[in-house]
Design an enzyme around this catalytic site. Structure first.
Site, PDB file in Angstrom:
ATOM      1  CG  HIS A  28      -1.837   1.102   1.398  1.00 24.94           C
ATOM      2  ND1 HIS A  28      -3.174   1.007   1.093  1.00 24.94           N
ATOM      3  CD2 HIS A  28      -1.650   2.386   1.819  1.00 24.94           C
ATOM      4  CE1 HIS A  28      -3.770   2.167   1.309  1.00 24.94           C
ATOM      5  NE2 HIS A  28      -2.865   3.023   1.764  1.00 24.94           N
ATOM      6  CD  GLU A  29       1.589   3.631   3.707  1.00 21.60           C
ATOM      7  OE1 GLU A  29       1.755   4.659   3.007  1.00 21.60           O
ATOM      8  OE2 GLU A  29       0.618   3.486   4.464  1.00 21.60           O
TER       9      GLU A  29
ATOM     10  CG  HIS B  83       0.260   8.557  -7.280  1.00 19.46           C
ATOM     11  ND1 HIS B  83      -1.028   8.644  -6.789  1.00 19.46           N
ATOM     12  CD2 HIS B  83       0.260   9.340  -8.388  1.00 19.46           C
ATOM     13  CE1 HIS B  83      -1.755   9.418  -7.583  1.00 19.46           C
ATOM     14  NE2 HIS B  83      -0.995   9.857  -8.546  1.00 19.46           N
TER      15      HIS B  83
END
Length: 612
Positions: free
Chosen positions: A399-400, A406
């Site tokens: 997730h991180e 991004h």
């Protein structure tokens, strides 16, 4: 400055001091500043840029080149301030007991206030220009790199008041914070929960932090007592909390009306240029797919082996504890394997992230808890973990890293002013990573009980992020519509609306306990209007995109990497549309919930095979 934060569990044990942590398990903040002395130099630079900004005040209407020069200074100031603040705060996060970095963080915070004050003239002065003049400025080549920024300011001009009115509204800001502040005090300071006996016979006082742990207890008595104790406690404060929430909703309606919006919902969504249809489509799509949620409730009832499924049975794992020991090195391998569908370029950057000091891996004394991705423009992103060898931490890492990638692509491609992406798209990259990793894990896990454990994990994410957050979103819509119609939000009204929503969302196989009607009273997000729906839209968009990547391959990957590289250079809906999902239609939500139904089929089939 973007910071995506995830809470992760911590365990009580003796922790090493920061100085005892191996270098390869620490992030390299030296990539931002080689030394604290270099940070001090940048701090002075910020002070100089603040002075420079003052020279432009009252002069922006002189010519496009003056505005261009001002915006360049504004960019330099913002970038330097970001680096100063992020470095100090991340150094403090390594060990919150370190007084040097406590002091640097305080100084950075004060400097940031000075920056806000020094730049506050910018937007009002741009908007004070006559319409035609502003149009000419936007079309001028000297301002080409700031076109989107200026168009966005102009777009919201209809909702900007006169200078004197804006000053009054700004001064009322502290008053407007009152409901949230009061709720925070009631919820975090004044409210004391009772003590219950846990499954080991120990007396445990319920706290916000312990509540979910108690609700995950395998001992049903513990869950029931914790549930009842919490909502009895809120029930005693129901009049005060209802009055507080009513005041918060009235505040939202007041701001919408004075800024000439048709509703509080329209006012809130306008910041991201999002139509209210996106919100209503989400609610309708989820309601149309409630039969799958009701099936999930039935499966939970069956797997838990209970005659009646109660609201306090929602958080306990449906599958008994399955041992999945995943050391960090194995987690890194699994994340890299799981994200292979994103292509070799993404994979190379991921390799660099894991080997070049992006990640701070383990707990140490004084380290900030949980997990987050953060950084400053111009330097690679960073990820803070407090890694434990389990499935939750594996998915937290994926997730991180999604947030980090991004930011990496966005910062690499976009100029500073357009690199910052909006919250509406922020959770897409992180959730997509989890989705791809889950697909890989399910395909490569042979043990049927481990597979059920993973499916349980994923189905719960859908329940918590899509169904539950949409139910919250619908509750917010109803509360604001009541106030806009001149109706009061009494405790009875709030409890009745909330109880009915639970009945609709969880269906006939769930006993909707009377106590749950007070749950609205413990949700802090209701004081940050129309925010939670973005969890559901982000999760839905990520699920739909991951299915495209797995199904189409290269064309979908190319669209997705372009999306990551776009930062905040366009409106969130447009960025996602180019990536391949149109959030203005209900289709991505429907696609996401089709994945939920498919996973549910798989879980039901496995449950039959394993015989629990």
């Amino acid at each position: 400055m973007r910071r995506a934060h995830t809470m992760a569990e911590t365990t009580q044990k003796t922790l090493p001091k920061r100085s005892e942590v191996k270098q390869e398990n620490k992030w390299k903040l030296e990539d931002m500043f080689p030394s604290d002395a270099a940070w001090e130099d940048e701090y002075k630079q910020v002070q100089q840029h603040i002075e420079e900004m003052g020279h432009y005040k009252g002069k922006l209407a002189q010519s496009p080149s003056v505005l261009a020069d001002c915006l360049k200074t504004y960019e330099k100031l913002g970038l330097a301030m970001e680096r100063v603040y992020v470095y100090a705060r991340m150094r403090r996060d390594e060990d919150n007991t370190n007084t040097t970095y406590q002091g640097m963080t305080d100084r950075a915070g004060s400097l940031n206030v000075s920056v806000s004050s020094a730049t506050s003239f910018l937007v009002p002065e741009i908007l004070a220009m006559p319409e035609e003049k502003l149009e000419d400025y936007i079309a001028d080549p000297v301002l080409a790199s700031h076109t989107f920024y200026l168009k966005e300011i102009k777009r919201q001009k209809a909702h900007v008041l006169s200078a004197i009115e804006e000053q009054i509204v700004a001064q009322a800001g502290e008053l407007a914070q009152a409901p949230q502040t009061i709720f925070g005090m009631i919820n975090n300071a004044d409210m004391v929960f009772p003590t219950i006996t846990d499954e080991h016979g120990n007396d445990v006082q319920i706290t916000h932090g312990r509540y979910i742990q108690l609700m995950e207890s395998q001992d049903r008595r513990v869950r029931q007592e914790a549930f009842k104790a919490v909502y009895d406690t809120y029930g005693k404060q129901k009049n005060t909390i209802a009055a507080t929430l009513n005041a918060s909703v009235k505040k939202d309606v007041f701001y919408a009306r004075i800024r000439k919006y048709p509703s509080a919902l329209a006012a809130s969504l306008d910041d991201d240029n999002i139509s209210t249809d996106v919100y209503t489509n989400l609610i309708q799509a989820v309601r149309d797919n409630l039969p799958a949620m009701h099936r999930y409730v039935s499966l939970r009832k069956k797997l838990l082996g209970v005659d009646e499924l109660h609201m306090y049975d929602l958080y306990v794992p449906m599958v008994g504890e399955v041992k999945m020991d995943i050391p960090y090195t194995e987690a890194v391998r699994l994340v890299k394997e799981g994200l292979k569908p994103l292509g070799s370029e993404y994979g190379h950057v991921l390799d660099e992230a894991f080997t070049s000091g992006w990640v701070d891996v383990y707990e140490n004394e004084g380290k900030t808890s949980g997990a987050y991705s953060w950084g400053a423009y111009g330097t690679h992103p960073y990820v803070l973990m407090n890694y434990h060898n389990n499935v939750n931490n594996l998915f937290t890492l994926a997730h991180e890293m999604g947030h980090a990638m991004h930011s990496y692509y966005s910062d690499k491609t976009q100029p500073y002013m357009d690199a910052q992406y909006k919250i509406f798209v922020a959770e897409v990259a992180s959730t997509l990573n989890e989705s791809l990793l889950m697909d890989y894990m399910l395909k490569n896990t042979k043990d049927p009980r481990q597979k059920m454990y993973l499916l349980n994990h994923y189905l719960e994410q859908f329940r918590g992020t899509v169904y539950r957050q949409t139910m919250f979103a619908e509750f917010e819509k109803l509360t604001h519509e009541k106030v806009e119609a001149g109706e009061p939000l009494t405790p009875e009204t709030l409890c009745s609306m909330y109880y009915d929503l639970n009945k609709d969302y969880y269906g006939p196989d769930m006993v909707i306990d009377e106590d749950i009607k007070m749950e609205w009273a413990r949700i802090p997000h209701f004081y940050n209007e129309f925010y939670v729906y973005q969890y559901a839209t982000g999760f839905s968009a990520a699920t739909a995109l991951s299915q495209q990547i797995l199904g189409e391959g290269e064309p979908a990957v190319k669209r997705y990497l372009n999306f990551l590289s776009s930062g905040g250079s366009d409106y969130p809906i447009e960025l996602l549309r180019k990536a391949g999902v149109d959030m203005a239609s209900p289709e991505p939500v429907v696609q996401g919930l089709a994945v939920f139904a498919r996973l549910l089929d798989e879980m039901e089939k496995l449950a039959e095979e394993v015989g629990k």
